[in-house]
Design an enzyme around this catalytic site. Sequence first.
Site, mmCIF file in Angstrom:
data_model
loop_
_atom_site.group_PDB
_atom_site.id
_atom_site.type_symbol
_atom_site.label_atom_id
_atom_site.label_comp_id
_atom_site.label_asym_id
_atom_site.label_seq_id
_atom_site.Cartn_x
_atom_site.Cartn_y
_atom_site.Cartn_z
ATOM 1 N N ASP A 254 22.054 -1.128 32.355
ATOM 2 C CA ASP A 254 22.994 -1.166 31.234
ATOM 3 C C ASP A 254 23.847 0.102 31.246
ATOM 4 O OD1 ASP A 254 22.991 -2.787 28.247
ATOM 5 O OD2 ASP A 254 23.971 -0.831 28.343
ATOM 6 N N ASN B 197 20.331 -11.090 22.619
ATOM 7 C CA ASN B 197 21.196 -11.168 21.446
ATOM 8 C C ASN B 197 22.054 -12.432 21.551
ATOM 9 O OD1 ASN B 197 20.270 -8.687 20.414
ATOM 10 N ND2 ASN B 197 21.696 -7.558 21.717
ATOM 11 N N GLY C 299 24.279 -9.914 17.209
ATOM 12 C CA GLY C 299 24.781 -8.662 17.779
ATOM 13 C C GLY C 299 25.223 -8.773 19.220
ATOM 14 N N GLN C 300 25.527 -9.987 19.682
ATOM 15 C CA GLN C 300 25.979 -10.153 21.067
ATOM 16 C C GLN C 300 27.420 -9.660 21.197
ATOM 17 O OE1 GLN C 300 25.709 -14.178 22.565
ATOM 18 N NE2 GLN C 300 26.236 -13.566 24.653
ATOM 19 N N HIS D 230 22.555 -12.755 28.690
ATOM 20 C CA HIS D 230 21.844 -11.657 29.359
ATOM 21 C C HIS D 230 20.566 -11.336 28.604
ATOM 22 C CE1 HIS D 230 24.889 -10.051 26.574
ATOM 23 N NE2 HIS D 230 24.034 -9.055 26.293
ATOM 24 N N HIS E 157 18.145 -8.244 27.833
ATOM 25 C CA HIS E 157 17.933 -6.789 27.896
ATOM 26 C C HIS E 157 16.448 -6.540 28.154
ATOM 27 C CE1 HIS E 157 21.673 -5.338 25.720
ATOM 28 N NE2 HIS E 157 21.648 -6.576 25.275
HETATM 29 P P1 DGP Z 1 24.893 -7.290 23.842
HETATM 30 O O1 DGP Z 1 25.157 -6.527 22.583
HETATM 31 O O2 DGP Z 1 23.519 -7.938 23.816
HETATM 32 O O3 DGP Z 1 25.973 -8.277 24.171
HETATM 33 O O4 DGP Z 1 24.828 -6.208 24.978
HETATM 34 C C1 DGP Z 1 25.796 -6.032 25.953
HETATM 35 C C2 DGP Z 1 25.349 -4.875 26.802
HETATM 36 O O5 DGP Z 1 26.162 -4.845 27.947
HETATM 37 C C3 DGP Z 1 25.457 -3.507 26.141
HETATM 38 O O6 DGP Z 1 24.164 -2.921 26.020
HETATM 39 C C4 DGP Z 1 26.317 -2.689 27.074
HETATM 40 C C5 DGP Z 1 26.355 -3.512 28.326
HETATM 41 N N1 DGP Z 1 27.624 -3.460 29.019
HETATM 42 C C6 DGP Z 1 28.834 -3.753 28.503
HETATM 43 N N2 DGP Z 1 29.786 -3.600 29.441
HETATM 44 C C7 DGP Z 1 29.140 -3.227 30.573
HETATM 45 C C8 DGP Z 1 29.592 -2.919 31.893
HETATM 46 O O7 DGP Z 1 30.764 -2.956 32.233
HETATM 47 N N3 DGP Z 1 28.630 -2.554 32.801
HETATM 48 C C9 DGP Z 1 27.304 -2.518 32.472
HETATM 49 N N4 DGP Z 1 26.451 -2.136 33.433
HETATM 50 N N5 DGP Z 1 26.856 -2.800 31.237
HETATM 51 C C10 DGP Z 1 27.764 -3.145 30.304
#
Ligand code: DGP
Length: 111
Positions: free
Chosen positions: A30, A84, A90-91, A97, A99
Amino acid sequence: MGDCIFCSIVAGKIPGKKIYEDDELLAFQDVNPQAPVHFLVIPKTHIPTIMEAEAGLLGKLLFKARELAVLEGCGERGCRFVINCKEDGGQTVDHLHVHVLGGRSLAWPPG
Ligand code: DGP
């Protein structure tokens, strides 16, 4: 799919610190880690939320998330698996995905 950031990572158009890849799934760190271990496991196919996913894929996603959690050192003390979903969940990225968060004690319930 369109301008989906996770599809761009799958396609190699933007960088991601990949920790696992096969024909169907990709796992990567992340970008904004909330714990010492924080990676995401995604289907390579663009599926917006868990609401559109079929059972077989969900099984593979969770099974791989658990397998990688153990490889990342969370087998002994455990970790948290989070999906999420949409606004109330909170998505923020509309590509399914999981986490995986670990490496420290995590509070419950979430805010
Ligand atoms: P959510 O809130 O569940 O949709 O989490 C999305 C997650 O994705 C957040 O923890 C940050 C991560 N994220 C967003 N953009 C990028 C990216 O460009 N690269 C990576 N590695 N993670 C990302």
